[in-house]
Write an enzyme that holds these catalytic residues in place. Structure first.
Site, PDB file in Angstrom:
ATOM      1  N   ASP A  24       0.817  -1.212   0.000  1.00 17.24           N
ATOM      2  CA  ASP A  24       0.000   0.000   0.000  1.00 17.24           C
ATOM      3  C   ASP A  24       0.853   1.266   0.000  1.00 17.24           C
ATOM      4  O   ASP A  24       1.818   1.383   0.757  1.00 17.24           O
ATOM      5  CB  ASP A  24      -0.897   0.032   1.241  1.00 17.24           C
ATOM      6  CG  ASP A  24      -1.836  -1.169   1.313  1.00 17.24           C
ATOM      7  OD1 ASP A  24      -1.451  -2.240   0.837  1.00 17.24           O
ATOM      8  OD2 ASP A  24      -2.932  -1.015   1.853  1.00 17.24           O
ATOM      9  N   HIS A  26      -1.127   4.458  -0.566  1.00 18.11           N
ATOM     10  CA  HIS A  26      -2.161   5.348  -0.033  1.00 18.11           C
ATOM     11  C   HIS A  26      -1.818   6.835  -0.200  1.00 18.11           C
ATOM     12  O   HIS A  26      -1.858   7.616   0.749  1.00 18.11           O
ATOM     13  CB  HIS A  26      -2.427   5.047   1.444  1.00 18.11           C
ATOM     14  CG  HIS A  26      -3.377   3.898   1.640  1.00 18.11           C
ATOM     15  ND1 HIS A  26      -4.653   3.877   1.102  1.00 18.11           N
ATOM     16  CD2 HIS A  26      -3.229   2.721   2.309  1.00 18.11           C
ATOM     17  CE1 HIS A  26      -5.245   2.746   1.436  1.00 18.11           C
ATOM     18  NE2 HIS A  26      -4.411   2.018   2.159  1.00 18.11           N
ATOM     19  N   ASP A  53      -3.971  -0.383  -3.541  1.00 20.12           N
ATOM     20  CA  ASP A  53      -4.153   0.743  -2.616  1.00 20.12           C
ATOM     21  C   ASP A  53      -3.173   1.876  -2.917  1.00 20.12           C
ATOM     22  O   ASP A  53      -2.414   2.323  -2.053  1.00 20.12           O
ATOM     23  CB  ASP A  53      -4.034   0.287  -1.162  1.00 20.12           C
ATOM     24  CG  ASP A  53      -5.310  -0.380  -0.671  1.00 20.12           C
ATOM     25  OD1 ASP A  53      -6.180  -0.673  -1.505  1.00 20.12           O
ATOM     26  OD2 ASP A  53      -5.437  -0.607   0.537  1.00 20.12           O
ATOM     27  N   ASP A  56      -6.340   7.188  -1.874  1.00 20.24           N
ATOM     28  CA  ASP A  56      -7.081   7.423  -0.630  1.00 20.24           C
ATOM     29  C   ASP A  56      -6.140   7.701   0.544  1.00 20.24           C
ATOM     30  O   ASP A  56      -5.019   7.199   0.609  1.00 20.24           O
ATOM     31  CB  ASP A  56      -7.997   6.246  -0.277  1.00 20.24           C
ATOM     32  CG  ASP A  56      -9.291   6.262  -1.076  1.00 20.24           C
ATOM     33  OD1 ASP A  56      -9.713   7.348  -1.498  1.00 20.24           O
ATOM     34  OD2 ASP A  56      -9.880   5.186  -1.273  1.00 20.24           O
ATOM     35  N   ARG A  57      -6.638   8.526   1.438  1.00 17.93           N
ATOM     36  CA  ARG A  57      -5.995   8.899   2.693  1.00 17.93           C
ATOM     37  C   ARG A  57      -4.814   9.849   2.526  1.00 17.93           C
ATOM     38  O   ARG A  57      -4.706  10.822   3.255  1.00 17.93           O
ATOM     39  CB  ARG A  57      -5.575   7.665   3.498  1.00 17.93           C
ATOM     40  CG  ARG A  57      -6.760   6.797   3.946  1.00 17.93           C
ATOM     41  CD  ARG A  57      -6.353   5.843   5.067  1.00 17.93           C
ATOM     42  NE  ARG A  57      -7.513   5.168   5.625  1.00 17.93           N
ATOM     43  CZ  ARG A  57      -7.897   3.936   5.316  1.00 17.93           C
ATOM     44  NH1 ARG A  57      -7.189   3.234   4.437  1.00 17.93           N
ATOM     45  NH2 ARG A  57      -8.956   3.400   5.857  1.00 17.93           N
ATOM     46  N   ASN A  85      -8.284  -2.987  -2.498  1.00 19.59           N
ATOM     47  CA  ASN A  85      -9.668  -2.704  -2.134  1.00 19.59           C
ATOM     48  C   ASN A  85     -10.000  -1.217  -2.228  1.00 19.59           C
ATOM     49  O   ASN A  85     -11.184  -0.839  -2.239  1.00 19.59           O
ATOM     50  CB  ASN A  85      -9.962  -3.223  -0.723  1.00 19.59           C
ATOM     51  CG  ASN A  85      -9.145  -2.533   0.349  1.00 19.59           C
ATOM     52  OD1 ASN A  85      -7.918  -2.472   0.255  1.00 19.59           O
ATOM     53  ND2 ASN A  85      -9.795  -2.008   1.367  1.00 19.59           N
ATOM     54  N   HIS A  86      -8.978  -0.343  -2.345  1.00 22.44           N
ATOM     55  CA  HIS A  86      -9.241   1.088  -2.495  1.00 22.44           C
ATOM     56  C   HIS A  86      -9.254   1.524  -3.954  1.00 22.44           C
ATOM     57  O   HIS A  86      -9.528   2.698  -4.226  1.00 22.44           O
ATOM     58  CB  HIS A  86      -8.220   1.912  -1.708  1.00 22.44           C
ATOM     59  CG  HIS A  86      -8.545   2.004  -0.262  1.00 22.44           C
ATOM     60  ND1 HIS A  86      -9.233   3.063   0.293  1.00 22.44           N
ATOM     61  CD2 HIS A  86      -8.303   1.139   0.762  1.00 22.44           C
ATOM     62  CE1 HIS A  86      -9.385   2.875   1.594  1.00 22.44           C
ATOM     63  NE2 HIS A  86      -8.825   1.715   1.902  1.00 22.44           N
ATOM     64  N   HIS A 137      -3.731  -8.578  -3.046  1.00 22.61           N
ATOM     65  CA  HIS A 137      -3.770  -7.462  -2.108  1.00 22.61           C
ATOM     66  C   HIS A 137      -4.141  -7.894  -0.695  1.00 22.61           C
ATOM     67  O   HIS A 137      -3.492  -7.495   0.272  1.00 22.61           O
ATOM     68  CB  HIS A 137      -4.751  -6.396  -2.578  1.00 22.61           C
ATOM     69  CG  HIS A 137      -4.814  -5.216  -1.659  1.00 22.61           C
ATOM     70  ND1 HIS A 137      -3.796  -4.288  -1.579  1.00 22.61           N
ATOM     71  CD2 HIS A 137      -5.739  -4.836  -0.742  1.00 22.61           C
ATOM     72  CE1 HIS A 137      -4.105  -3.378  -0.670  1.00 22.61           C
ATOM     73  NE2 HIS A 137      -5.276  -3.692  -0.144  1.00 22.61           N
ATOM     74  N   ARG A 227     -13.236  -5.853   9.380  1.00 25.18           N
ATOM     75  CA  ARG A 227     -13.377  -5.123   8.124  1.00 25.18           C
ATOM     76  C   ARG A 227     -14.789  -5.170   7.559  1.00 25.18           C
ATOM     77  O   ARG A 227     -15.179  -4.286   6.791  1.00 25.18           O
ATOM     78  CB  ARG A 227     -12.397  -5.669   7.076  1.00 25.18           C
ATOM     79  CG  ARG A 227     -10.927  -5.485   7.426  1.00 25.18           C
ATOM     80  CD  ARG A 227     -10.054  -5.850   6.241  1.00 25.18           C
ATOM     81  NE  ARG A 227      -8.642  -5.832   6.547  1.00 25.18           N
ATOM     82  CZ  ARG A 227      -7.870  -4.752   6.520  1.00 25.18           C
ATOM     83  NH1 ARG A 227      -8.392  -3.578   6.219  1.00 25.18           N
ATOM     84  NH2 ARG A 227      -6.568  -4.829   6.789  1.00 25.18           N
ATOM     85  N   HIS A 254      -2.271  -4.732   2.443  1.00 21.55           N
ATOM     86  CA  HIS A 254      -3.564  -4.544   3.107  1.00 21.55           C
ATOM     87  C   HIS A 254      -3.483  -4.191   4.580  1.00 21.55           C
ATOM     88  O   HIS A 254      -4.409  -3.591   5.121  1.00 21.55           O
ATOM     89  CB  HIS A 254      -4.396  -5.816   2.914  1.00 21.55           C
ATOM     90  CG  HIS A 254      -5.867  -5.651   3.106  1.00 21.55           C
ATOM     91  ND1 HIS A 254      -6.558  -4.537   2.659  1.00 21.55           N
ATOM     92  CD2 HIS A 254      -6.798  -6.467   3.688  1.00 21.55           C
ATOM     93  CE1 HIS A 254      -7.840  -4.677   2.960  1.00 21.55           C
ATOM     94  NE2 HIS A 254      -8.014  -5.840   3.569  1.00 21.55           N
TER      95      HIS A 254
END
Length: 507
Positions: A24, A26, A53, A56-57, A85-86, A137, A227, A254
Site C-alpha cells: 500500500d 495510499h 491501494d 485514498d488517505r 480494495n481502495h 492485495h 473489516r 492490506h
C-alpha cells in the site's frame, strides 16, 4: 505477454524475472519517490509490482497514479499494477480520493473520476511469479478458486462493495466505517441496473476474499469482523491452498506493519506495506521486497522522514524526471546512427536544423516510443528563436563509454571489481538483513572493529560518519549510499614512477 492479452485474464503470470514488490502507498508520494531513489526507476532491468491501494488517505494519490500509469505505458512488460480494495470508486467517495481529484481538477475532475472508475476494473487482482509466488492485495479463503478467477472477466466488477443485486447506479449509497474498520453500507435497490450485474454472487465473493481478507494464527476460515468483508484465514487454509495449486508463497499487503513487513504461517505468507508513518510520524517503517528467481525474498525498509524530505517536493520530482531523461538518452544514443540519418533526410538545406514537428516525427519513427516528444523537446535538444531544432544537440551531453580496458580513469572498473566484496561487508554489518544499515548496527560494527584492532574511536565520530554516509537523511544507510561512500579514485602520482597507481578512499 502482449498488451492485447494483458487485459484478458484476472490473474497474470510472469516468469524468471527479478522484481520489486510494493504494498500500500495510499497517496504517499514521498514514499514512492524514496523507493525510486533507493531502488531505481522502473525499466527493462528493474521490474516492479505495485500491490494495490495506490489512492485514498494520502494527499498525492492522483500524482502517484500519474507516475505509475506513465511508467506502465513506457514499460508495459516490466511494471505491473494489482488492484487493491481502495481501487474502487465507492471507497474513493469515503476516503478522500474523490475529493482530492475534484479539488485539483475543478473543470475536468468528474470526467477524470469516470475514466479511473473504468481503469480500476481492468487492473489484475493477482499476479503469479515463476508458478511459485501468488501476489494479491488481501488474502484467500477456504473456497478461493484460482481457476475460476483466471476465467473471470474482471472488467465487469465495477465495485466490490455492492453484491450482485438490483440497485440504482445513481442512488447515493451511504458508506460508514466504525473504529474497528468495519465497512457498512445502506441503501435500497430501486432499479434493474446492477453494479455487478454480470457477475454471479460466488464470483463476487471470490474477489472480495482476495481484496479484503487477512491472515491470522488461528486455524480455519471465519468472517473478517474487523473489516466487514473477506475472511480471517489460518495456517491450515494457507497450507491447503498452496498445496492444491503447487505454490510456495503468498505475498500480500492490506495491513500496516510496524517494520513495513511481516512473515506468518510458517513463512508461507508475507505482508508488505509501503506507506511509512501511516498513522503518525514514527508509527511504522515502509518496506518493499526484492524477488529473484531461485533466491529468497529480500526486504528493504525505509522511512520518509522530515529529514529525508527537506527539499521541496518539486525539486525531488525534478530529480526523478532527470533520472527518467537519463534513461531515455541511453536509448537515444543506442540508435544514434539511425537518428542522424533520419534527421538529415529532413534537413534539405544541410543547416543542422529541422522543425520541432520533423524532429518529433523522427524520434517517434526511429525509437518507436509513444512519448510526447514535443513536450520533451526542451529537455533533450536546443531550440532556436525561430522554433527550429539543432538536432545534433541531442547527443552533446551523451557519450558512449569506452570499454573498461581503455578507460584512463579506473573509477568504474575498480568500483565494480570490488562491488561484490563491498556487498559482503554491507551484509555483515546489516545484521538483521533488512537491506539497510541502522545507526545501531553501524555503531556495533565500529565497536567490534575497535576491540579487534585496539583502536579508540569516539562515539560522536562514529555518529558523524554515519550521518555523512546517510545521503538522503532517512536515518539508515542503504547499499547505494554505502557504495558511494567507498568510491575508489585512481590517480597517477607524478612524484612516483609514472606507471604507479595509488588508491584513495573518498568518504
Amino acid at each position: 505477454m502482449q498488451l492485447s492479452n494483458f487485459f484478458s485474464f484476472m490473474l497474470e503470470h510472469y516468469k524468471h524475472a527479478r522484481k520489486e514488490d510494493l504494498g500500500d502507498l495510499h497517496g504517499s508520494l514521498e514514499d514512492l519517490l524514496l523507493i525510486f531513489y533507493k531502488n531505481g526507476l522502473p525499466s527493462e532491468n528493474n521490474s516492479y509490482i505495485f500491490n494495490g491501494d495506490f489512492v485514498d488517505r494520502g494527499r498525492n494519490s492522483i500524482e502517484i497514479l500519474m507516475v505509475l500509469f506513465v511508467s506502465f505505458l513506457v514499460y508495459p512488460s516490466d511494471l505491473h499494477l494489482n488492484r487493491g480494495n481502495h481501487e474502487d470508486f465507492m471507497m474513493n467517495l469515503r476516503y478522500g480520493f474523490t475529493q482530492e481529484v475534484l479539488y485539483k481538477y475543478k473543470l475536468h475532475g468528474k470526467q477524470i473520476l469516470k475514466v479511473l472508475e473504468e481503469v480500476y476494473t481492468w487492473l489484475p487482482i493477482g499476479t503469479i511469479i515463476d508458478d511459485e509466488i501468488l501476489i494479491i492485495h488481501g488474502g484467500i479463503s477456504e473456497s478461493t478458486d484460482l481457476n475460476l478467477l483466471h476465467r473471470l472477466e474482471r472488467n465487469k466488477m465495477k465495485t466490490v462493495l455492492m453484491p450482485p443485486m438490483s440497485v440504482n447506479r445513481d442512488q447515493a449509497v451511504d458508506l460508514k466505517k466504525d473504529k474497528a474498520g468495519k465497512i457498512m453500507t445502506s441503501g435500497k435497490a430501486t432499479s434493474s441496473n446492477s453494479l455487478s450485474e454480470q457477475l454471479s454472487k460466488h464470483e463476487w465473493e471470490q474477489v472480495i476474499d482476495l481484496l479484503w481478507s487477512d491472515p491470522r494464527s488461528k486455524d480455519g476460515c471465519y468472517p473478517n469482523t474487523s473489516r466487514g468483508g473477506g475472511c480471517f484465514f489460518g495456517p491450515d487454509v494457507t497450507a491447503k491452498f498452496l498445496s492444491k495449486y503447487h505454490l510456495k508463497t503468498i505475498i500480500r499487503s492490506h495491513e500496516c506493519k510496524p517494520d513495513g513487513y511481516d512473515i506468518c504461517h510458517d513463512g508461507k505468507v508475507i505482508t508488505v506495506f509501503s506507506a511509512s508513518d501511516y498513522y503518525e510520524e514514527g508509527s511504522n517503517r515502509g518496506a518493499y521486497i526484492r524477488l529473484a528467481h531461485d533466491m529468497s525474498p529480500r526486504f528493504f525498509q525505509y522511512r520518509a522522514t522530515s529529514a529525508s524530505c527537506l527539499s521541496p517536493l518539486y525539486q525531488r520530482v525534478e530529480v526523478m524526471e532527470y533520472s527518467a531523461i537519463r534513461i531515455l538518452k541511453e536509448r537515444i544514443i543506442a540508435r544514434k546512427t539511425d537518428l542522424i540519418r533520419a534527421f538529415q533526410l529532413r534537413d534539405h538545406s544541410r543547416s543542422g536544423k529541422i522543425s520541432v514537428a520533423q524532429w518529433a516525427f523522427s524520434m517517434e519513427n526511429i525509437l518507436e516510443l509513444n512519448l510526447p516528444w514535443r513536450t520533451l523537446s526542451p529537455h533533450l535538444v536546443n531550440i532556436d528563436s525561430d522554433g527550429n531544432v539543432d538536432y545534433m544537440s541531442i547527443f552533446q551531453d551523451v557519450h558512449i563509454v569506452k570499454s573498461l580496458e581503455t578507460v584512463k580513469s579506473a573509477v568504474i572498473e575498480t568500483l565494480y571489481r570490488y562491488r561484490s566484496d563491498l556487498k559482503i561487508i554491507f551484509n555483515i554489518i546489516d545484521s538483521d538483513h533488512s537491506g539497510m544499515i541502522s545507526i545501531e548496527e553501524f555503531r556495533a560494527m565500529w565497536k567490534l572493529f575497535s576491540s579487534h584492532y585496539n583502536v579508540c574511536i569516539d562515539t560522536t565520530q562514529i555518529d558523524e560518519l554515519a550521518h555523512t554516509m546517510d545521503l538522503n537523511r532517512d536515518g539508515s544507510i542503504d547499499f547505494n549510499e554505502f557504495l558511494k561512500t567507498f568510491y575508489i579514485v585512481h590517480k597517477y602520482d607524478k612524484l612516483k614512477t609514472p606507471h604507479t597507481k595509488f588508491a584513495k578512499f573518498a568518504p
